[in-house]
Every structure is written in C-alpha cells, then in structure tokens.
Design a protein around this motif. Structure first.
Motif, PDB file in Angstrom:
ATOM      1  N   PHE A 102      80.480  38.104 -24.747  1.00  9.00           N
ATOM      2  CA  PHE A 102      81.813  37.553 -24.520  1.00  9.00           C
ATOM      3  C   PHE A 102      82.764  38.552 -23.867  1.00  9.00           C
ATOM      4  CE2 PHE A 102      80.376  34.834 -28.132  1.00  9.00           C
ATOM      5  CZ  PHE A 102      80.444  33.623 -27.464  1.00  9.00           C
ATOM      6  N   GLN A 103      82.476  39.852 -24.042  1.00  8.32           N
ATOM      7  CA  GLN A 103      83.341  40.885 -23.491  1.00  8.32           C
ATOM      8  C   GLN A 103      82.458  42.005 -22.931  1.00  8.32           C
ATOM      9  OE1 GLN A 103      86.372  43.989 -25.410  1.00  8.32           O
ATOM     10  NE2 GLN A 103      86.911  41.900 -25.954  1.00  8.32           N
ATOM     11  N   PRO A 104      81.904  41.808 -21.741  1.00  5.61           N
ATOM     12  CA  PRO A 104      80.909  42.740 -21.187  1.00  5.61           C
ATOM     13  C   PRO A 104      81.395  44.177 -21.033  1.00  5.61           C
ATOM     14  CG  PRO A 104      80.932  40.681 -19.955  1.00  5.61           C
ATOM     15  CD  PRO A 104      82.117  40.643 -20.878  1.00  5.61           C
ATOM     16  N   ASP A 105      82.686  44.382 -20.899  1.00  2.01           N
ATOM     17  CA  ASP A 105      83.201  45.728 -20.665  1.00  2.01           C
ATOM     18  C   ASP A 105      83.484  46.511 -21.943  1.00  2.01           C
ATOM     19  OD1 ASP A 105      83.127  45.252 -17.940  1.00  2.01           O
ATOM     20  OD2 ASP A 105      85.193  44.532 -17.862  1.00  2.01           O
ATOM     21  N   SER A 106      83.207  45.936 -23.094  1.00  2.00           N
ATOM     22  CA  SER A 106      83.501  46.628 -24.351  1.00  2.00           C
ATOM     23  C   SER A 106      82.692  47.915 -24.468  1.00  2.00           C
ATOM     24  CB  SER A 106      83.184  45.732 -25.544  1.00  2.00           C
ATOM     25  OG  SER A 106      83.334  46.448 -26.757  1.00  2.00           O
ATOM     26  N   THR A 107      83.347  48.972 -24.956  1.00  3.73           N
ATOM     27  CA  THR A 107      82.672  50.264 -25.164  1.00  3.73           C
ATOM     28  C   THR A 107      82.650  50.645 -26.643  1.00  3.73           C
ATOM     29  OG1 THR A 107      84.754  51.449 -24.774  1.00  3.73           O
ATOM     30  CG2 THR A 107      83.298  51.087 -22.880  1.00  3.73           C
ATOM     31  N   LEU A 108      83.025  49.737 -27.522  1.00  7.70           N
ATOM     32  CA  LEU A 108      83.077  50.028 -28.948  1.00  7.70           C
ATOM     33  C   LEU A 108      81.669  50.200 -29.515  1.00  7.70           C
ATOM     34  CD1 LEU A 108      85.799  47.428 -30.041  1.00  7.70           C
ATOM     35  CD2 LEU A 108      86.101  49.880 -29.661  1.00  7.70           C
ATOM     36  N   THR A 109      81.544  51.087 -30.499  1.00  8.95           N
ATOM     37  CA  THR A 109      80.247  51.319 -31.143  1.00  8.95           C
ATOM     38  C   THR A 109      80.319  51.258 -32.661  1.00  8.95           C
ATOM     39  OG1 THR A 109      80.597  53.718 -31.123  1.00  8.95           O
ATOM     40  CG2 THR A 109      79.413  52.752 -29.240  1.00  8.95           C
ATOM     41  N   ASP A 110      81.484  51.523 -33.244  1.00  9.66           N
ATOM     42  CA  ASP A 110      81.621  51.497 -34.698  1.00  9.66           C
ATOM     43  C   ASP A 110      81.423  50.073 -35.210  1.00  9.66           C
ATOM     44  OD1 ASP A 110      82.742  52.789 -37.315  1.00  9.66           O
ATOM     45  OD2 ASP A 110      83.917  50.948 -37.030  1.00  9.66           O
ATOM     46  N   PRO A 111      80.641  49.883 -36.276  1.00 14.81           N
ATOM     47  CA  PRO A 111      80.355  48.525 -36.765  1.00 14.81           C
ATOM     48  C   PRO A 111      81.594  47.692 -37.082  1.00 14.81           C
ATOM     49  CG  PRO A 111      78.872  50.088 -37.793  1.00 14.81           C
ATOM     50  CD  PRO A 111      79.864  50.902 -37.027  1.00 14.81           C
ATOM     51  N   ASP A 112      82.548  48.281 -37.797  1.00 13.61           N
ATOM     52  CA  ASP A 112      83.755  47.524 -38.148  1.00 13.61           C
ATOM     53  C   ASP A 112      84.580  47.187 -36.914  1.00 13.61           C
ATOM     54  OD1 ASP A 112      83.145  47.484 -40.842  1.00 13.61           O
ATOM     55  OD2 ASP A 112      84.366  49.253 -41.310  1.00 13.61           O
ATOM     56  N   GLU A 113      84.703  48.135 -36.003  1.00 17.70           N
ATOM     57  CA  GLU A 113      85.478  47.889 -34.787  1.00 17.70           C
ATOM     58  C   GLU A 113      84.800  46.835 -33.903  1.00 17.70           C
ATOM     59  OE1 GLU A 113      86.037  51.623 -32.875  1.00 17.70           O
ATOM     60  OE2 GLU A 113      87.495  52.353 -34.361  1.00 17.70           O
ATOM     61  N   VAL A 114      83.480  46.900 -33.818  1.00 20.85           N
ATOM     62  CA  VAL A 114      82.746  45.901 -33.042  1.00 20.85           C
ATOM     63  C   VAL A 114      82.968  44.516 -33.644  1.00 20.85           C
ATOM     64  CG1 VAL A 114      80.429  45.059 -32.462  1.00 20.85           C
ATOM     65  CG2 VAL A 114      80.996  47.482 -32.159  1.00 20.85           C
TER      66      VAL A 114
END
Length: 201
Positions: A102-114
């Motif tokens: 849904f958001q191809p540009d996301s760079t998040l890796t932390d489980p809660d933040e993802v």
C-alpha cells in the motif's frame, strides 16, 4: 485432519479448543434465534506460511459458530481485491510486505512503527488486528514481517477478532518455521500442520 478435529468442527471444538484457548464465550442469546451466523471466507496467499496460518484461522473461526469456507491461494493483489468485494472476509498477511503493497516507499523497519503505519495506509473498508510475534524472515530485508490478519471491516464479531488475537499471542516464529518446513518437504499439508498446532494448544 485428525479425528479429534473432525469432531471439533462444531460445538465440541468450540468448547474444547477455541474457548479454552481464548477464555471467551459467544453469547448466542444476543442473536435472533432465526438468524444464522454469518458465513466467513478465509483466504490465503501463495506461500506455505500464509496457507498454514489460514488453516489455523479457519478452524478457530469455525469454533465461534460461523460456517467457514477456505478460498484458493491467491496473489496479494487478488485477495485485496476480493476483500474489497466481500468475496473474502479475512486473510493472513505479513506487516512489512503489506505496508509496502500500500505504501511502496516506506522505509520503516521497527515492528510497532510498521504496524502503525500499515493501519494508516489501509484503504477504507479494510483493517488489521493484533500482529503476532511470529515473523517470516526475508533475506536482505530488515523490515518487520509479522503475521497479521487482514480483514474486511465490520464483518467479524468482537469474539471472532478476539479469537484471532489469541492466535497472534500463541503463534511463534519457531512454530511457524517448523510447520512450513514440514509442508515444504511434503510431510504435511498446510491444513494438517494447522490441525497439529491447534491440537497442541
């Protein structure tokens, strides 16, 4: 499916497994006596991980009193479309992969933040419930890939969502990896792996 779980498809399974696992009950007195429980379709992705978890979801949801059908394995694009058209009610997915869909540009890796960003990224009519500690490891990808139920909003009851949340609390990465390995070598089908996991709870 074992004899225990074939017997468990109705009330016995509901009492012995789901409610023992969840500690919650379904108050059927709140339903109109003439109203049959809403039918549920559990979808799955093409991976062994998705198919095993879909089998677990299907059995758990049968235990809440609703008739449950299991859909054929599909690509993510296909089952997201089917969720939108009500052809599928719920399907297991993975937080990082779903966020990138849904958001191809996301760079998040932390489980809660993802998970938080995934909630913000979902289109209207779709929702996710609690994510599991169980993860799918993708080589070279640091993004969290926790198992999560992707649902058509407003279809599952509160008790059914709670039942899926308890699965999230019980399913571990080690459990999932062991089941998937046995499926990949042909020792078990995804449904048999799901049955064995539930029987051990």
């Amino acid at each position: 499916m074992t004899a225990r779980w074939r017997k468990a498809a109705g009330t016995v399974m509901s009492t012995a497994v789901v409610f023992a696992l969840t500690g919650c009950t379904v108050d059927n007195s709140r339903l109109d006596e003439a109203q049959a429980p809403a039918a549920i379709t559990v979808g799955s992705g093409e991976s062994a991980e998705s198919q095993v978890v879909a089998g677990i979801y299907a059995e758990i949801l049968r235990g809440t009193g609703s008739p449950v059908e299991e859909g054929a394995a599909e690509t993510r694009a296909q089952y997201v479309e089917d969720l939108g058209t009500a052809d599928i009610t719920v399907v297991p997915d993975f937080t990082g992969q779903l966020l990138h869909f849904f958001q191809p540009d996301s760079t998040l890796t932390d489980p809660d933040e993802v998970f938080e960003e995934l909630n913000r990224s979902l289109p209207e009519g779709l929702s996710v419930s609690d994510y599991s500690d169980a993860e799918v490891k993708t080589e070279g990808d640091a993004t969290a890939e926790n198992v999560v139920p992707l649902m058509r909003s407003g279809v599952l009851t509160e008790d059914q969502v709670k039942a899926l949340n308890v699965v999230a609390g019980e399913l571990t990465s080690a459990d999932l990896a062991a089941m998937v390995e046995r499926v990949r070598v042909g020792e078990l089908t995804p449904a048999q792996a799901a049955d064995e996991w539930l029987a051990a709870r």
